[in-house]
Each structure stands twice: as C-alpha cells, then as structure tokens.
Design a protein around this motif. Sequence first.
Motif, PDB file in Angstrom:
ATOM      1  N   LEU A 174       4.857  -6.885   2.858  1.00 33.10           N
ATOM      2  CA  LEU A 174       6.235  -5.930   2.185  1.00 33.10           C
ATOM      3  C   LEU A 174       6.372  -6.390   0.885  1.00 33.10           C
ATOM      4  O   LEU A 174       6.463  -7.530   0.277  1.00 33.10           O
ATOM      5  CB  LEU A 174       7.389  -6.467   3.349  1.00 33.10           C
ATOM      6  N   VAL A 175       6.814  -5.329   0.104  1.00 35.38           N
ATOM      7  CA  VAL A 175       7.229  -5.567  -1.553  1.00 35.38           C
ATOM      8  C   VAL A 175       8.287  -6.443  -1.443  1.00 35.38           C
ATOM      9  O   VAL A 175       8.597  -7.220  -2.514  1.00 35.38           O
ATOM     10  CB  VAL A 175       7.271  -4.062  -2.006  1.00 35.38           C
ATOM     11  N   GLY A 176       9.317  -6.249  -0.621  1.00 37.44           N
ATOM     12  CA  GLY A 176      10.486  -7.067  -0.618  1.00 37.44           C
ATOM     13  C   GLY A 176      10.262  -8.557  -0.657  1.00 37.44           C
ATOM     14  O   GLY A 176      11.142  -9.462  -0.993  1.00 37.44           O
ATOM     15  N   GLY A 177       9.046  -9.345  -0.150  1.00 43.79           N
ATOM     16  CA  GLY A 177       8.749 -10.414  -0.036  1.00 43.79           C
ATOM     17  C   GLY A 177       7.803 -10.892  -1.605  1.00 43.79           C
ATOM     18  O   GLY A 177       7.638 -11.981  -1.286  1.00 43.79           O
ATOM     19  N   LEU A 178       7.750 -10.072  -2.433  1.00 46.78           N
ATOM     20  CA  LEU A 178       7.141 -10.433  -3.508  1.00 46.78           C
ATOM     21  C   LEU A 178       8.057 -11.075  -4.556  1.00 46.78           C
ATOM     22  O   LEU A 178       9.187 -10.555  -4.701  1.00 46.78           O
ATOM     23  CB  LEU A 178       6.423  -9.219  -4.186  1.00 46.78           C
ATOM     24  N   SER A 179       7.547 -11.994  -5.386  1.00 51.63           N
ATOM     25  CA  SER A 179       8.440 -12.469  -6.468  1.00 51.63           C
ATOM     26  C   SER A 179       8.580 -11.259  -7.618  1.00 51.63           C
ATOM     27  O   SER A 179       7.757 -10.237  -7.467  1.00 51.63           O
ATOM     28  CB  SER A 179       7.603 -13.520  -7.333  1.00 51.63           C
ATOM     29  N   GLY A 180       9.580 -11.204  -8.231  1.00 53.62           N
ATOM     30  CA  GLY A 180      10.062 -10.306  -9.345  1.00 53.62           C
ATOM     31  C   GLY A 180       9.002 -10.119 -10.296  1.00 53.62           C
ATOM     32  O   GLY A 180       8.557  -8.898 -10.435  1.00 53.62           O
ATOM     33  N   GLY A 181       8.079 -11.201 -10.788  1.00 52.88           N
ATOM     34  CA  GLY A 181       6.893 -10.941 -11.424  1.00 52.88           C
ATOM     35  C   GLY A 181       5.791 -10.024 -10.646  1.00 52.88           C
ATOM     36  O   GLY A 181       5.067  -9.250 -11.359  1.00 52.88           O
ATOM     37  N   GLU A 182       5.600 -10.459  -9.631  1.00 54.09           N
ATOM     38  CA  GLU A 182       4.625  -9.643  -8.767  1.00 54.09           C
ATOM     39  C   GLU A 182       5.066  -7.929  -8.564  1.00 54.09           C
ATOM     40  O   GLU A 182       4.321  -7.265  -8.437  1.00 54.09           O
ATOM     41  CB  GLU A 182       4.472 -10.315  -7.391  1.00 54.09           C
TER      42      GLU A 182
ATOM     43  N   SER B  60      -3.386  16.261   8.796  1.00 55.35           N
ATOM     44  CA  SER B  60      -3.869  15.034   7.941  1.00 55.35           C
ATOM     45  C   SER B  60      -2.625  14.246   8.177  1.00 55.35           C
ATOM     46  O   SER B  60      -1.597  14.254   8.170  1.00 55.35           O
ATOM     47  CB  SER B  60      -3.286  15.792   6.402  1.00 55.35           C
ATOM     48  N   ILE B  61      -3.515  12.887   8.067  1.00 57.32           N
ATOM     49  CA  ILE B  61      -2.429  11.565   8.473  1.00 57.32           C
ATOM     50  C   ILE B  61      -2.629  10.739   7.343  1.00 57.32           C
ATOM     51  O   ILE B  61      -3.874  10.447   6.681  1.00 57.32           O
ATOM     52  CB  ILE B  61      -2.649  10.945   9.581  1.00 57.32           C
ATOM     53  N   TYR B  62      -1.438   9.849   7.184  1.00 62.61           N
ATOM     54  CA  TYR B  62      -1.609   8.674   5.906  1.00 62.61           C
ATOM     55  C   TYR B  62      -2.780   7.843   6.431  1.00 62.61           C
ATOM     56  O   TYR B  62      -2.962   7.090   7.345  1.00 62.61           O
ATOM     57  CB  TYR B  62      -0.298   7.970   5.881  1.00 62.61           C
ATOM     58  N   ASP B  63      -3.603   7.450   5.461  1.00 59.13           N
ATOM     59  CA  ASP B  63      -4.811   6.674   5.255  1.00 59.13           C
ATOM     60  C   ASP B  63      -4.347   5.262   5.078  1.00 59.13           C
ATOM     61  O   ASP B  63      -4.433   4.879   3.860  1.00 59.13           O
ATOM     62  CB  ASP B  63      -5.986   7.136   4.696  1.00 59.13           C
ATOM     63  N   ARG B  64      -3.683   4.299   6.180  1.00 62.30           N
ATOM     64  CA  ARG B  64      -3.289   3.230   5.452  1.00 62.30           C
ATOM     65  C   ARG B  64      -4.161   2.259   4.877  1.00 62.30           C
ATOM     66  O   ARG B  64      -3.898   1.297   3.991  1.00 62.30           O
ATOM     67  CB  ARG B  64      -2.589   2.637   6.699  1.00 62.30           C
ATOM     68  N   LYS B  65      -5.434   2.049   5.847  1.00 57.64           N
ATOM     69  CA  LYS B  65      -6.385   1.249   5.303  1.00 57.64           C
ATOM     70  C   LYS B  65      -6.846   1.484   3.977  1.00 57.64           C
ATOM     71  O   LYS B  65      -6.925   0.536   2.952  1.00 57.64           O
ATOM     72  CB  LYS B  65      -7.563   1.380   6.368  1.00 57.64           C
ATOM     73  N   LYS B  66      -7.043   2.756   3.558  1.00 54.38           N
ATOM     74  CA  LYS B  66      -7.520   3.188   2.323  1.00 54.38           C
ATOM     75  C   LYS B  66      -6.637   2.786   1.184  1.00 54.38           C
ATOM     76  O   LYS B  66      -6.849   2.295   0.065  1.00 54.38           O
ATOM     77  CB  LYS B  66      -7.889   4.351   2.106  1.00 54.38           C
TER      78      LYS B  66
ATOM     79  N   GLY C 103       0.795  -1.183   0.017  1.00 54.57           N
ATOM     80  CA  GLY C 103       0.039   0.063  -0.044  1.00 54.57           C
ATOM     81  C   GLY C 103       0.877   1.272   0.001  1.00 54.57           C
ATOM     82  O   GLY C 103       0.694   2.183  -0.659  1.00 54.57           O
ATOM     83  N   ARG C 104       1.721   1.211   0.807  1.00 56.51           N
ATOM     84  CA  ARG C 104       2.948   2.633   0.876  1.00 56.51           C
ATOM     85  C   ARG C 104       3.437   2.550  -0.572  1.00 56.51           C
ATOM     86  O   ARG C 104       3.585   3.609  -0.951  1.00 56.51           O
ATOM     87  CB  ARG C 104       3.755   2.311   2.065  1.00 56.51           C
ATOM     88  N   SER C 105       4.030   1.537  -0.978  1.00 53.96           N
ATOM     89  CA  SER C 105       4.986   1.675  -2.139  1.00 53.96           C
ATOM     90  C   SER C 105       3.868   1.951  -3.467  1.00 53.96           C
ATOM     91  O   SER C 105       4.341   2.765  -4.178  1.00 53.96           O
ATOM     92  CB  SER C 105       5.445   0.151  -2.761  1.00 53.96           C
ATOM     93  N   PHE C 106       2.463   1.585  -3.263  1.00 54.78           N
ATOM     94  CA  PHE C 106       1.714   1.855  -4.411  1.00 54.78           C
ATOM     95  C   PHE C 106       1.440   3.534  -4.398  1.00 54.78           C
ATOM     96  O   PHE C 106       1.300   4.012  -5.456  1.00 54.78           O
ATOM     97  CB  PHE C 106       0.515   1.116  -4.279  1.00 54.78           C
ATOM     98  N   PHE C 107       1.402   3.895  -3.318  1.00 55.90           N
ATOM     99  CA  PHE C 107       0.998   5.536  -3.336  1.00 55.90           C
ATOM    100  C   PHE C 107       2.322   6.468  -2.986  1.00 55.90           C
ATOM    101  O   PHE C 107       2.017   7.537  -2.463  1.00 55.90           O
ATOM    102  CB  PHE C 107       0.000   5.717  -2.280  1.00 55.90           C
ATOM    103  N   VAL C 108       3.358   5.924  -3.238  1.00 58.18           N
ATOM    104  CA  VAL C 108       4.668   6.641  -2.823  1.00 58.18           C
ATOM    105  C   VAL C 108       4.334   8.159  -3.420  1.00 58.18           C
ATOM    106  O   VAL C 108       4.401   8.483  -4.756  1.00 58.18           O
ATOM    107  CB  VAL C 108       6.002   6.202  -3.132  1.00 58.18           C
ATOM    108  N   GLY C 109       4.414   9.348  -2.729  1.00 57.58           N
ATOM    109  CA  GLY C 109       4.386  10.512  -3.248  1.00 57.58           C
ATOM    110  C   GLY C 109       3.179  11.029  -3.297  1.00 57.58           C
ATOM    111  O   GLY C 109       2.927  12.331  -3.407  1.00 57.58           O
ATOM    112  N   VAL C 110       1.935  10.312  -3.263  1.00 63.97           N
ATOM    113  CA  VAL C 110       0.545  10.863  -3.398  1.00 63.97           C
ATOM    114  C   VAL C 110      -0.229   9.952  -2.540  1.00 63.97           C
ATOM    115  O   VAL C 110      -1.507   9.598  -2.891  1.00 63.97           O
ATOM    116  CB  VAL C 110       0.205  10.400  -5.079  1.00 63.97           C
ATOM    117  N   GLU C 111       0.201   9.889  -1.155  1.00 59.85           N
ATOM    118  CA  GLU C 111      -0.682   9.053  -0.081  1.00 59.85           C
ATOM    119  C   GLU C 111      -1.815   9.698   0.074  1.00 59.85           C
ATOM    120  O   GLU C 111      -2.210  10.727   0.194  1.00 59.85           O
ATOM    121  CB  GLU C 111       0.339   9.319   1.123  1.00 59.85           C
ATOM    122  N   PRO C 112      -2.808   8.914   0.306  1.00 65.50           N
ATOM    123  CA  PRO C 112      -4.092   9.253   0.595  1.00 65.50           C
ATOM    124  C   PRO C 112      -4.081   9.525   2.022  1.00 65.50           C
ATOM    125  O   PRO C 112      -3.292   9.147   2.912  1.00 65.50           O
ATOM    126  CB  PRO C 112      -4.962   8.046   0.207  1.00 65.50           C
TER     127      PRO C 112
END
Length: 180
Positions: free
Chosen positions: A50-58, A21-27, A4-13
Amino acid sequence: MSIGRSFFVGVEPTRKWGPFSIYDRKKANEIAVKAVQEFGITRIDDGDRLVGGLSGGERQSLAIARAVHFGARVLILDEPTAALGVKEAAHVLRIVLEARKRGLAVIFITHQVIHALTVGDHFAVLIRGALAADFRKGEKTREEITDLMAGGEAMAELEAEIESYQAAHEGRAPPVADLR
C-alpha cells in the motif's frame, strides 16, 4: 491503494477475459516495481504494497517514476522535500539527479538553498511573484542566495528593529543600525 494501482491510475493495463477487459494486477505490479527500482529504490519490491505504508521520499520517487514511465519530458516539483527528513530528502534529490541524467528537464521549486544548489544549474529567485534574481550555478554564493531569498534589505531592517526592541526592554541603549 496499492503501488501498482496507484502507478496506473486512469491508464490501467487490462487483459481479456472472454468479452470483458479486466484489470491486469500482475502486469501493473511488475511494471510499477521495475520502474521504481530503475531509480534505485530497492526497498519497493511488491506492487501490492500500500502507498500509505511508504515513506514520504518513496512516495515522491513513485510519482517521479510514474511521470518518467508515461513519457514526461519536464518534471515540475513544488517543494518535494518540504515535509521530509534528511535521509528522505537526500533520496528524493538523488531521484531528481537521476531524472536529469535521463534527459528530463526539472523545475525544482524550494525554499531550501542547499537542495536547490544540489540539483540545480540555473536559478530564479522570486519575491512576491516578481523575479528578484536569475543566475547560473557558481555565479552567487550560498550566502548571497540565502540573503536574496530572505528578502535581503528587509531582513537587515528586521534584525535592526528586533535588536532595538530587545535593547529597549533590557534597559540598554539600542545599537546604531547600518542600513546602507
């Protein structure tokens, strides 16, 4: 970093908490997981993973889903399958096809002829930065494309040179090279 954090880096909800204003982790997690699952990646179901636990394809799929979510109209993928195994590469190719189906233009840079033929419809072969060939799907065979990418004439010369070297070191006469 989480998905979730990686997906929104720089444009966090964010959400309001008093004057802050606080980061909306759930959203962020919900949106990221939904976007990735829309591309058929059902193994990702927890935005806190964690992104580090994903495969290369993921990881590649996450990056593509992020680009699509934020309105990309063109994807430029430079060797997206290079460090992946066969299964993961196939998964990334499916994601690329899905992106194309959604109307995105995809520039897919690869040295893998099979991967290019799987997802491409228009091809350009560059040799040392110069355009060596420009063609559409079906206009050239896989062998012709491989030959172009390998340098064509230069490869034939190299093969003849290697054969001559081997013949000289094995005590036999070198073959007559046909370098038309």
